[in-house]
Design a protein around this motif. Structure first.
Motif, PDB file in Angstrom:
ATOM      1  N   HIS A 158       0.997  -0.969   0.269  1.00 48.74           N
ATOM      2  CA  HIS A 158       0.114   0.205  -0.635  1.00 48.74           C
ATOM      3  C   HIS A 158       0.645   1.364  -0.189  1.00 48.74           C
ATOM      4  CE1 HIS A 158      -4.373  -2.012   0.527  1.00 48.74           C
ATOM      5  NE2 HIS A 158      -2.603  -2.735   1.421  1.00 48.74           N
ATOM      6  N   GLY A 159       1.745   1.387   1.330  1.00 46.46           N
ATOM      7  CA  GLY A 159       3.103   2.162   0.303  1.00 46.46           C
ATOM      8  C   GLY A 159       3.752   2.072  -1.069  1.00 46.46           C
ATOM      9  N   ARG A 172      -5.642  12.046  -3.703  1.00 46.16           N
ATOM     10  CA  ARG A 172      -6.974  11.510  -2.704  1.00 46.16           C
ATOM     11  C   ARG A 172      -6.403   9.811  -1.998  1.00 46.16           C
ATOM     12  NH1 ARG A 172     -12.187  13.361  -5.125  1.00 46.16           N
ATOM     13  NH2 ARG A 172     -11.438  13.252  -7.605  1.00 46.16           N
ATOM     14  N   GLU A 173      -5.837   9.534  -3.709  1.00 45.58           N
ATOM     15  CA  GLU A 173      -5.706   8.114  -3.860  1.00 45.58           C
ATOM     16  C   GLU A 173      -4.607   7.974  -3.009  1.00 45.58           C
ATOM     17  OE1 GLU A 173      -8.159   8.582  -6.554  1.00 45.58           O
ATOM     18  OE2 GLU A 173      -6.779   9.400  -5.590  1.00 45.58           O
ATOM     19  N   ALA A 174      -3.434   9.394  -3.289  1.00 42.19           N
ATOM     20  CA  ALA A 174      -2.456   8.311  -2.194  1.00 42.19           C
ATOM     21  C   ALA A 174      -2.607   8.762  -0.926  1.00 42.19           C
ATOM     22  CB  ALA A 174      -1.259   9.151  -3.050  1.00 42.19           C
ATOM     23  N   GLU A 175      -3.257   9.479  -0.621  1.00 36.26           N
ATOM     24  CA  GLU A 175      -2.860  10.261   0.719  1.00 36.26           C
ATOM     25  C   GLU A 175      -4.184   9.098   1.601  1.00 36.26           C
ATOM     26  OE1 GLU A 175      -4.171  13.284   4.503  1.00 36.26           O
ATOM     27  OE2 GLU A 175      -4.253  13.106   2.244  1.00 36.26           O
ATOM     28  N   ALA A 176      -5.227   7.887   0.749  1.00 34.51           N
ATOM     29  CA  ALA A 176      -5.562   6.880   2.069  1.00 34.51           C
ATOM     30  C   ALA A 176      -4.791   5.663   1.774  1.00 34.51           C
ATOM     31  CB  ALA A 176      -7.002   6.438   0.687  1.00 34.51           C
ATOM     32  N   SER A 177      -4.109   4.968   0.521  1.00 31.27           N
ATOM     33  CA  SER A 177      -3.518   4.050   0.748  1.00 31.27           C
ATOM     34  C   SER A 177      -2.593   4.595   1.769  1.00 31.27           C
ATOM     35  CB  SER A 177      -3.323   3.555  -0.770  1.00 31.27           C
ATOM     36  OG  SER A 177      -3.385   3.527  -2.395  1.00 31.27           O
ATOM     37  N   ARG A 179      -2.545   6.040   4.492  1.00 26.92           N
ATOM     38  CA  ARG A 179      -2.582   5.910   5.592  1.00 26.92           C
ATOM     39  C   ARG A 179      -3.122   4.196   6.384  1.00 26.92           C
ATOM     40  NH1 ARG A 179      -2.970  10.126   7.822  1.00 26.92           N
ATOM     41  NH2 ARG A 179      -2.780  12.581   7.108  1.00 26.92           N
ATOM     42  N   ARG A 180      -3.961   3.756   5.251  1.00 27.88           N
ATOM     43  CA  ARG A 180      -3.648   2.205   5.238  1.00 27.88           C
ATOM     44  C   ARG A 180      -2.744   1.333   5.330  1.00 27.88           C
ATOM     45  NH1 ARG A 180      -7.452  -1.675   0.517  1.00 27.88           N
ATOM     46  NH2 ARG A 180      -7.666  -3.248   2.407  1.00 27.88           N
ATOM     47  N   HIS A 192       4.904   6.983   4.364  1.00 27.37           N
ATOM     48  CA  HIS A 192       5.056   8.326   6.042  1.00 27.37           C
ATOM     49  C   HIS A 192       5.643   8.945   4.033  1.00 27.37           C
ATOM     50  CE1 HIS A 192       6.466   5.620   9.118  1.00 27.37           C
ATOM     51  NE2 HIS A 192       5.551   5.488   9.149  1.00 27.37           N
ATOM     52  N   HIS A 193       6.210   8.286   3.844  1.00 24.48           N
ATOM     53  CA  HIS A 193       7.517   9.682   2.678  1.00 24.48           C
ATOM     54  C   HIS A 193       6.305   9.627   1.834  1.00 24.48           C
ATOM     55  CE1 HIS A 193       8.704   9.070  -1.663  1.00 24.48           C
ATOM     56  NE2 HIS A 193       9.743   9.662  -1.350  1.00 24.48           N
ATOM     57  N   ALA A 194       5.519   9.056   1.214  1.00 20.41           N
ATOM     58  CA  ALA A 194       4.627   9.165   0.319  1.00 20.41           C
ATOM     59  C   ALA A 194       3.390   9.882   0.493  1.00 20.41           C
ATOM     60  CB  ALA A 194       3.886   7.968  -0.215  1.00 20.41           C
ATOM     61  N   LEU A 195       3.060  10.250   1.799  1.00 18.82           N
ATOM     62  CA  LEU A 195       1.895  11.254   2.903  1.00 18.82           C
ATOM     63  C   LEU A 195       2.715  12.688   2.937  1.00 18.82           C
ATOM     64  CD1 LEU A 195      -0.458  11.574   3.765  1.00 18.82           C
ATOM     65  CD2 LEU A 195       0.374  10.387   6.752  1.00 18.82           C
TER      66      LEU A 195
END
Length: 444
Positions: A158-159, A172-177, A179-180, A192-195
């Protein structure tokens, strides 16, 4: 003997005792943990997959010696490939393509692997690495999406998906993935890096800083790139928020000095020092220590994205080696592997001229060189946030040239950036200064 790795993929081993080393690579690689190198302890085992994983680790050095150091392992892997599974054979072929500079073939093989063996997440992550370095953001996402139905139980996937989404501007999809992934495993540094990327891109600077710092207690046992790069993101938030002293402290304590000889640690340091200066933050003598390490990179030519930052760091330090590196880039570019030759010739060469010119105060030449490169900059790889350095240098050249036309161009760029990132004190200051020179009031 046949066994399975920790993700359930069959593996062929000559020595059963090598299974922990195989798992160290698989788990360590997808988790961005330093234990991936523990695989080298099993280098005596002629098992094809073990040898291919050892070759992979050597290639990740991203140095002029990397291919030569990887070659003995790769040759042993190829020699034993006939007794390996089709999955293992495809991985060996992909690493061989990487070593040969045929990145297009390597990506194609990793894509096949993701479809046929979607739980081979080490192969998938390596495929994403190649797509990233080629500017193929959809390819990064496509790889992750192919594996999700079969490997959605693995937080790290998921990261990987989150970063693929972010690089495709699907926030939106990036943040959801992301956080999941973090919900499934709090210590997931790639998520963490993606967020952090999402929040930087969306201008959520204070929130992004708070989130990254709240998760930073988990950044232990990681490879040097992952830990220094996540702190690099922390420093970006601090720079934009005007917290200059804290940003310098992060550079000194967390970004530079973990593994000074490693390519990624070096370019992270170059990028931060440049951004400090562009934001008006004095860096004192920090360029000199960094340049002593960059001077060893004059004929690497592993990735154009790397060479450009080596060159800029050398030029900012006032080192003559910047001229030699530029000549080496110009000589290498026409002979680069076919899959990256355009990026070297049409993007890296003009950008290199522009960066050297900026470092030496020739702002008209900087605008010319970078102006040619910027429309195609994605082809040299790197993330949006990383490539933003080159755009900042171009913008600074427009401002410093100081003509009516260049200031007008700078104002247009800056105001759009302020609109996207209203929390950025750095951008507001820069925009106000340009407006003042144009006889305009400062706008919010």
């Amino acid at each position: 003997m046949r066994s399975t790795d920790s993700l359930g993929n069959p593996v062929t081993l000559d020595d059963a005792a090598s299974l922990p080393a195989v798992n160290a690579f698989v788990e360590g690689f997808i988790a961005c943990e330093a234990r991936a190198v523990d695989t080298l302890a099993a280098a005596h085992d002629p098992s094809p997959l073990v040898q291919a994983y050892c070759a992979t680790l050597h290639l990740f050095a991203e140095s002029k010696d990397a291919v030569a150091n990887a070659r003995p392992f790769l040759e042993r892997a190829q020699a034993g490939a006939s007794r390996a599974t089709p999955r293992e054979q495809r991985y060996i072929d992909a690493v061989a393509a990487w070593a040969a500079g045929d990145i297009a073939r390597a990506i194609a093989l990793h894509q096949e692997q993701a479809l046929e063996h979607p739980r081979d997440l080490a192969s998938l992550k390596l495929g994403q690495y190649h797509c990233f370095n080629s500017g193929d953001c959809p390819g990064m996402l496509r790889l992750a999406l192919a594996a999700l139905p079969a490997a959605g139980d693995v937080a790290y996937l998921h990261g990987m998906a989150a970063f693929g989404y972010e690089q495709c501007h699907l926030m939106r999809e990036a943040e959801a993935s992301a956080r999941r992934a973090i919900m499934m495993r709090r210590k997931e540094p790639w998520a963490h890096h993606a967020l952090g990327h999402v929040m930087l891109t969306e201008g959520r600077l204070a929130e992004g800083l708070a989130v990254m710092r709240a998760l930073s207690d988990t950044w232990v046992g990681l490879n040097s790139f992952m830990v220094t790069h996540n702190w690099w993101h922390v420093a970006l938030f601090l720079i934009d928020l005007g917290r200059d002293a804290e940003a310098l402290e992060v550079y000194d304590r967390e970004v530079w000095g973990v593994v000074k000889d490693y390519s990624q640690d070096q370019i992270g340091a170059v990028s931060l020092l440049a951004r400090f200066e562009l934001a008006g933050i004095p860096v004192e003598d920090r360029w000199q220590d960094l340049a002593s390490h960059l001077a060893q990179r004059l004929d690497d030519h592993v990735l154009p994205f790397l060479d450009l930052q080596y060159l800029y760091g050398l030029a900012r330090a006032g080192r003559d080696e910047a001229d030699l590196l530029l000549r080496n880039i110009e000589s290498f570019a026409p002979h680069a592997p076919p899959s990256s030759r355009d990026a070297w010739q049409r993007v890296c060469v003009p950008a290199a001229h522009g960066l050297r010119a900026h470092a030496r105060g020739d702002f008209a030449a900087a605008i010319d060189g970078l102006g040619l490169a910027l429309p195609r900059l994605v082809e040299i790889g790197g993330s949006h946030a990383q490539r933003d350095l080159f755009e900042q240098v171009y913008l600074d050249a427009l401002v410093r040239l100081g003509t009516e036309a260049s200031l007008a161009g700078a104002q247009g760029i800056l105001q759009q950036q302020v609109n996207r990132q209203p929390e950025s004190l750095r951008l507001r200051k820069q925009a106000a200064a340009v407006c003042a020179r144009l006889g305009l009031p400062a706008f919010g």
